[in-house]
Design a protein around this motif. Structure first.
Motif, mmCIF file in Angstrom:
data_model
loop_
_atom_site.group_PDB
_atom_site.id
_atom_site.type_symbol
_atom_site.label_atom_id
_atom_site.label_comp_id
_atom_site.label_asym_id
_atom_site.label_seq_id
_atom_site.Cartn_x
_atom_site.Cartn_y
_atom_site.Cartn_z
ATOM 1 N N MET A 146 9.269 -6.598 -16.926
ATOM 2 C CA MET A 146 9.481 -5.199 -16.601
ATOM 3 C C MET A 146 8.742 -4.225 -17.516
ATOM 4 S SD MET A 146 11.290 -4.582 -13.958
ATOM 5 C CE MET A 146 11.750 -5.793 -12.722
ATOM 6 N N ASP A 147 8.077 -4.715 -18.537
ATOM 7 C CA ASP A 147 7.467 -3.807 -19.506
ATOM 8 C C ASP A 147 6.178 -3.192 -18.977
ATOM 9 O OD1 ASP A 147 9.421 -4.295 -21.503
ATOM 10 O OD2 ASP A 147 8.464 -6.209 -21.921
ATOM 11 N N LYS A 148 6.046 -1.888 -19.194
ATOM 12 C CA LYS A 148 4.833 -1.169 -18.848
ATOM 13 C C LYS A 148 4.086 -0.798 -20.119
ATOM 14 C CE LYS A 148 6.497 0.836 -14.501
ATOM 15 N NZ LYS A 148 6.655 2.104 -13.731
ATOM 16 N N GLY A 149 2.935 -0.165 -19.939
ATOM 17 C CA GLY A 149 2.167 0.299 -21.086
ATOM 18 C C GLY A 149 0.960 -0.574 -21.358
ATOM 19 N N ALA A 150 -0.060 0.051 -21.939
ATOM 20 C CA ALA A 150 -1.310 -0.663 -22.214
ATOM 21 C C ALA A 150 -1.149 -1.693 -23.317
ATOM 22 C CB ALA A 150 -2.400 0.343 -22.583
ATOM 23 N N HIS A 151 -0.257 -1.424 -24.275
ATOM 24 C CA HIS A 151 -0.104 -2.322 -25.429
ATOM 25 C C HIS A 151 1.379 -2.542 -25.720
ATOM 26 C CE1 HIS A 151 -4.403 -1.842 -26.116
ATOM 27 N NE2 HIS A 151 -4.237 -0.529 -26.069
ATOM 28 N N PRO A 152 2.069 -3.353 -24.906
ATOM 29 C CA PRO A 152 3.500 -3.598 -25.156
ATOM 30 C C PRO A 152 3.720 -4.268 -26.501
ATOM 31 C CG PRO A 152 2.633 -5.130 -23.520
ATOM 32 C CD PRO A 152 1.568 -4.111 -23.757
ATOM 33 N N CYS A 153 4.893 -4.049 -27.067
ATOM 34 C CA CYS A 153 5.168 -4.479 -28.439
ATOM 35 C C CYS A 153 6.115 -5.671 -28.459
ATOM 36 C CB CYS A 153 5.728 -3.314 -29.228
ATOM 37 S SG CYS A 153 7.319 -2.725 -28.601
ATOM 38 N N SER A 154 6.840 -5.822 -29.565
ATOM 39 C CA SER A 154 7.695 -6.987 -29.760
ATOM 40 C C SER A 154 9.077 -6.797 -29.138
ATOM 41 C CB SER A 154 7.835 -7.290 -31.257
ATOM 42 O OG SER A 154 8.328 -8.606 -31.448
ATOM 43 N N ILE A 155 9.097 -6.177 -27.985
ATOM 44 C CA ILE A 155 10.296 -6.069 -27.154
ATOM 45 C C ILE A 155 9.883 -6.478 -25.745
ATOM 46 C CG2 ILE A 155 12.009 -4.516 -26.142
ATOM 47 C CD1 ILE A 155 11.847 -2.827 -28.665
ATOM 48 N N ILE A 156 10.574 -7.445 -25.185
ATOM 49 C CA ILE A 156 10.232 -7.967 -23.861
ATOM 50 C C ILE A 156 11.453 -7.827 -22.972
ATOM 51 C CG2 ILE A 156 9.446 -9.981 -22.554
ATOM 52 C CD1 ILE A 156 8.297 -11.057 -25.227
ATOM 53 N N THR A 157 11.300 -7.101 -21.870
ATOM 54 C CA THR A 157 12.407 -6.937 -20.931
ATOM 55 C C THR A 157 12.021 -7.550 -19.589
ATOM 56 O OG1 THR A 157 11.654 -4.735 -20.256
ATOM 57 C CG2 THR A 157 13.245 -4.850 -22.051
ATOM 58 N N PHE A 158 13.025 -8.102 -18.910
ATOM 59 C CA PHE A 158 12.762 -8.752 -17.625
ATOM 60 C C PHE A 158 14.051 -8.826 -16.820
ATOM 61 C CE2 PHE A 158 13.428 -11.716 -21.060
ATOM 62 C CZ PHE A 158 14.374 -12.618 -20.596
ATOM 63 N N SER A 159 13.892 -8.818 -15.510
ATOM 64 C CA SER A 159 15.028 -8.987 -14.609
ATOM 65 C C SER A 159 15.020 -10.416 -14.072
ATOM 66 C CB SER A 159 14.960 -7.985 -13.455
ATOM 67 O OG SER A 159 13.811 -8.227 -12.661
ATOM 68 N N VAL A 160 16.181 -10.841 -13.572
ATOM 69 C CA VAL A 160 16.326 -12.208 -13.056
ATOM 70 C C VAL A 160 17.053 -12.136 -11.721
ATOM 71 C CG1 VAL A 160 17.173 -14.539 -13.524
ATOM 72 C CG2 VAL A 160 16.484 -13.068 -15.430
ATOM 73 N N ASP A 161 16.434 -12.651 -10.690
ATOM 74 C CA ASP A 161 17.026 -12.617 -9.358
ATOM 75 C C ASP A 161 18.365 -13.351 -9.328
ATOM 76 O OD1 ASP A 161 14.813 -11.267 -8.426
ATOM 77 O OD2 ASP A 161 13.852 -13.043 -7.561
#
Length: 392
Positions: free
Chosen positions: A313-328
């Motif tokens: 789910m992360d946007k941005g040209a240079h994402p950092c040390s936080i990773i977000t995601f959804s799960v069906d």
């Protein structure tokens, strides 16, 4: 960077796979030990007396924090949290009815709530700056909004709690400096995982916390205050005898430096722990920390993208040390507990912490993992293994 030594110096590594550093990182042994030592001396000799004994060491906190932020000690204040620092800075802005504050769509939830409270109480106006298609604040729209609304303040969160987006803080600072407006940056999720250079960013205020990527104790923070803000006479709404001198019956004089934003009462034990955490980061090198974290996150993002039903789910040209995601097909309730029972600390973010962001993404919640340099590759492999078991 000696990973084995770092892990030996992190007691929690023997108990858990900790991937919630954006919440509160595991403290290293030197930080833990100096806090325990200080508290023991307080118990044995008294709080005031111990503070007097450690006064010279405590005073070096400001020089050390200034070194990390590339500024001077006179621009640093010690606070009890990033929110505390943010609110102290905000309270110094002379707001009146119909004054405008510009916000990004990815501001920190606590900041939004504070702004809404000010709107209700003072009658100020809040205006949102658009995002670019890649997720960052739209710099052209920002400048257009400044020209249109003549805002008293621009507020920006460097890295939101709900994603790994990194906002172009230095570019925002470059724009705001051209106008008669102040710039407040919440850097609670960025300090300690990437360079936060006060000189380059040119914000009037930068608030931060120690419990996250700086690996300090909870209940601690810092606030950078620019020379421009100090010279403009900006001071917190309710100072006390730490930040000001009572000069006559109905007069007081604020301190000349950023300590005007401090309150007299604080935990010196926690402050000395913060000093130790700053030394630890500076010894390792913030660029080295950022590079190590980038490798860990690249592995995690690559592996997560291969798991059916998982959506990054992360946007941005240079994402950092936080990773977000959804799960069906998964519910937020019980998710943290499932992984905790497997010996892994992760976090979940609900929509009420990211109203605008998650409405646009069409999700009600997301999982968040935030590795840090002391995490081992084998820990990430184990997390991916458990993820695959969970979604299957």
């Amino acid at each position: 960077m000696d990973l084995n030594e770092l892990r030996k110096e992190t007691p929690g590594c023997s108990n858990v796979i900790h991937l919630n550093n954006a919440g509160a990182a595991l403290m290293p042994q030197p930080v833990l030990e100096v806090i325990q030592l200080y508290l023991q001396e307080e118990a044995n000799h008294g709080g005031y007396e111990t503070a007097d004994k450690w006064a010279a060491e405590l005073a070096t906190f400001y020089d050390t924090a200034a070194q990390l932020l590339n500024t001077r000690s006179t621009n640093i204040a010690y606070t009890t949290s990033a929110t505390d620092g943010y609110n102290l800075a905000l309270s110094s802005v002379p707001l009146k009815r119909d004054d405008v504050i510009l916000l990004s769509e990815n501001d920190y939830p606590s900041n939004f709530i504070t702004m809404l409270s000010l709107q209700k109480r003072l009658g100020i106006r809040l205006e949102l700056v658009r995002n670019t298609p890649s997720g960052e604040i739209d710099l052209e729209d920002l400048e257009s909004c400044i020209k249109k609304f003549n805002p008293r303040l621009v507020s920006l969160t460097h890295v939101p709690t709900s994603s790994g987006l990194v906002q172009p803080a230095a570019a925002v600072g470059e724009i705001t400096r051209k106008y008669d407006t102040f710039f407040l940056l919440d850097a609670c999720q960025s300090i300690g995982q990437m360079p936060v250079d006060a000189t380059t960013i040119q914000a009037d205020f930068i608030s931060g916390t120690f419990r996250k990527f700086l690996r300090g104790p909870r209940g601690t923070g810092l606030l950078y205050v620019s020379d421009r803000a100090l010279q403009a006479g900006m001071e917190p709404l309710m100072p006390d005898l730490r930040g000001a001198d009572w000069t006559s019956r109905f007069n007081y004089q604020p301190r000349v430096d950023a300590k005007r934003f401090e309150l007299w009462e604080k935990s010196s034990a926690l402050m000395i722990g913060c000093l130790e955490s700053l030394k630890y980061v500076l010894q390792l090198g913030i660029r080295e920390i950022e590079a190590r974290n980038a490798l860990l996150c690249e592995y995690l993002r690559t592996e997560l993208a291969t798991i059916p039903g998982v959506h990054l789910m992360d946007k941005g040209a240079h994402p950092c040390s936080i990773i977000t995601f959804s799960v069906d097909g998964k519910e937020e309730a019980g998710t943290k507990e499932y992984f905790r029972n497997k010996g892994i600390n992760i976090y979940t973010i609900s929509k009420n912490s990211a109203i605008i962001d998650y409405q646009e993404k069409g999700i009600d919640w997301a999982m968040r993992v935030s590795p840090h340099y002391y995490n081992a590759e084998i820990e990430l492999e184990r997390f991916i293994e458990v993820m695959k078991e969970w979604v299957s």
